[in-house]
Design an enzyme around this catalytic site. Structure first.
Site, PDB file in Angstrom:
ATOM      1  CE  LYS A 172      -4.492   0.821   0.241  1.00 30.21           C
ATOM      2  NZ  LYS A 172      -5.588  -0.117  -0.128  1.00 30.21           N
ATOM      3  N   GLY A 223     -20.650   6.437   3.023  1.00 32.40           N
ATOM      4  CA  GLY A 223     -19.528   6.759   2.137  1.00 32.40           C
ATOM      5  C   GLY A 223     -20.033   6.805   0.714  1.00 32.40           C
ATOM      6  N   GLY A 283     -18.019   7.691  -2.210  1.00 31.58           N
ATOM      7  CA  GLY A 283     -16.924   7.841  -3.181  1.00 31.58           C
ATOM      8  C   GLY A 283     -17.124   6.809  -4.271  1.00 31.58           C
ATOM      9  CB  ALA A 330     -16.425   1.616  -2.852  1.00 34.82           C
ATOM     10  N   GLY A 331     -18.894   3.547  -2.842  1.00 32.80           N
ATOM     11  CA  GLY A 331     -20.252   3.825  -2.357  1.00 32.80           C
ATOM     12  C   GLY A 331     -21.224   4.164  -3.483  1.00 32.80           C
TER      13      GLY A 331
HETATM   14  N1  GLU Z   1      -7.368   0.133  -3.353  1.00 32.12           N
HETATM   15  C1  GLU Z   1      -8.117  -1.058  -3.622  1.00 32.12           C
HETATM   16  C2  GLU Z   1      -8.157  -1.953  -2.405  1.00 32.12           C
HETATM   17  O1  GLU Z   1      -8.012  -1.518  -1.294  1.00 32.12           O
HETATM   18  C3  GLU Z   1      -7.624  -1.774  -4.869  1.00 32.12           C
HETATM   19  C4  GLU Z   1      -6.198  -2.211  -4.816  1.00 32.12           C
HETATM   20  C5  GLU Z   1      -5.672  -2.684  -6.158  1.00 32.12           C
HETATM   21  O2  GLU Z   1      -6.412  -2.740  -7.103  1.00 32.12           O
HETATM   22  O3  GLU Z   1      -4.470  -2.982  -6.187  1.00 32.12           O
HETATM   23  O4  GLU Z   1      -8.433  -3.117  -2.512  1.00 32.12           O
END
Ligand code: GLU
Length: 420
Positions: A110, A222, A224, A226-227
């Site tokens: 991350k 939320g 954004g 996803a929401g």
């Molecule tokens: N940010 C997204 C997650 O938390 C996607 C991560 C990705 O596609 O590498 O799963």
């Protein structure tokens, strides 16, 4: 709000406590447990960026490569004012378990930059994105570590980052980053993949619970990426009624259902869902405690805690956010019969289609949307049932079951490599 913030647990301590419970159940050897409790590597960077007013502002950024036993590390980059190294560590750990639970050949990582993108111009954001890649690019690559979008980062930001990486390498390397726009090697179906994958897990949960999703009520915390897609797809794929949604400024409620497309337009116009015509205004706290069939936390960490878990009335809590529920709250929800679809299972659709994007980039051959949806459905459905079965077999809650499934897979790869 200030009180809530200081009381919020450290997300990395939460991630470690969750792992500890799985390690105990799996009787993991101490060295394996110690290895999986911490990131393998992390890079801290300082990023000078020229601002539009001619001054230079210095930002702090991170990239954590948590574990790569199963493959290159994978995970998004967040741009957020409250980012800390410990949030990034927790999110990198969750990515490790996420990729393992859906059984894709990737590890977990991350990234994050402490900044407030809402107060930055597109030019400033572009320069920050490029500055991040100039520093972090040295540890990125399709075979090493592959970023993607996360909170407040977008396909456009991925495009700038891919372009900067191409300059560093001297040639295009689309597989270095996912969530790219389609003309730059993005995948069909990546935009709504997180929410769509979550809807597939809700469909399966409803099946095992004997709940009819058609006409079921859904509240989404939320609004954004996803929401918003959860709202449109909750209607389209599940036939559910979206009775409430919220964002960082507040929430709205309408008993006979909101039209998600209209709410999205309102948010695009005004910057928030608040003030949507014909809806009653509610707080984020109230939204979480609504008497609905399906609750979808789709914002940030630590929103369901020991303080409010006892008031959650939903039958299913489908966690599209990362880390919305604390370990104490998990026990309370389990005791009260709330069926939790844990974050790294529920929201794994995003990274699953990111993996599909990497495969397509490697082959330079692109799939149609229907193929992406079918393959995503197969992955999510298999992962859901692996976790559900483990929970039944071990008589534990779904999060612990998901950890057991994921940690077993990562531990097996670690052992095969001879690390432990
Ligand atoms: N940010 C997204 C997650 O938390 C996607 C991560 C990705 O596609 O590498 O799963």
């Amino acid at each position: 709000m200030a009180e809530l913030k200081t009381a919020a647990p450290n997300p990395f301590a939460v991630a470690q406590a969750q792992l500890d419970a799985a390690a105990e159940l799996l009787e993991l050897e101490p060295a394996m447990h110690a290895l999986l409790r911490n990131p393998l590597r992390e890079l801290h960077v300082t990023l000078p960026v020229k601002m539009d007013d001619g001054t230079t502002k210095v930002f702090q950024g991170f990239r954590v490569q948590y574990n790569d036993a199963r493959g290159p590390t994978k995970g998004g980059i967040r741009f957020h004012p409250d980012e800390t190294i410990d949030t990034v560590r927790a999110l990198a750990a969750w990515m490790t378990w996420k990729c393992a639970v859906v059984d894709i050949p990737l590890g977990g990582g991350k990234g994050g930059v402490i900044c407030n993108p809402k107060e930055m111009s597109p030019g400033e954001l572009e320069r920050l994105s490029r500055a991040y890649v100039r520093q972090v690019g040295r540890i990125l690559g399709p075979e090493m570590d592959v970023p993607a979008p996360d909170v407040y980062t977008t396909p456009q930001i991925m495009a700038w980052m891919a372009d900067e990486y191409a300059f560093l390498q001297g040639h295009n390397e689309f597989g270095v980053i996912t969530g790219k726009p389609l003309p730059l090697g993005g995948s069909a179906g990546r935009g709504d993949a997180t929410a769509r994958g979550g809807m597939y897990t809700i469909r399966e949960a409803a099946r095992v619970l004997g709940l009819e999703t058609r006409g079921a009520t859904m509240a989404i915390q939320g609004f954004g990426n996803a929401g918003q897609f959860a709202a449109t797809l909750g209607r389209e794929l599940l036939g559910s009624i979206i009775v409430a949604v919220s964002d960082s400024k507040g929430g709205i409620y309408k008993a006979d259902g909101l039209n998600p497309f209209e709410v999205i337009k309102h948010k695009q116009r005004t910057g928030s869902v608040v003030g949507f015509p014909g809806a009653q205004s509610i707080s984020n706290e109230e939204l979480l405690e609504l008497d609905v069939d399906i609750l979808v936390p789709a914002a940030l960490e630590n929103v369901i805690t020991a303080r409010n878990a006892g008031n959650i009335k939903a039958r299913i809590s489908a966690e599209l956010a990362n880390g919305p529920t604390t370990p104490e709250a998990d026990e309370i929800l389990h005791k009260n019969g709330v069926y939790v679809i844990p974050d790294f299972l529920c929201n794994a659709g995003g990274v699953t289609v990111s993996y599909f994007e990497m495969v397509q980039n490697a082959y330079q051959y692109y799939w149609d949307e229907e193929t992406v949806h079918e393959r995503l459905d197969a992955k999510m459905t298999a992962a859901f049932h692996a976790v559900h079965k483990k929970a039944e077999d071990l008589h534990v809650h779904n999060r612990l079951a998901a950890y057991v499934v994921a940690v077993e897979r990562v531990a097996e790869a670690v052992r095969l490599r001879g690390w432990v």
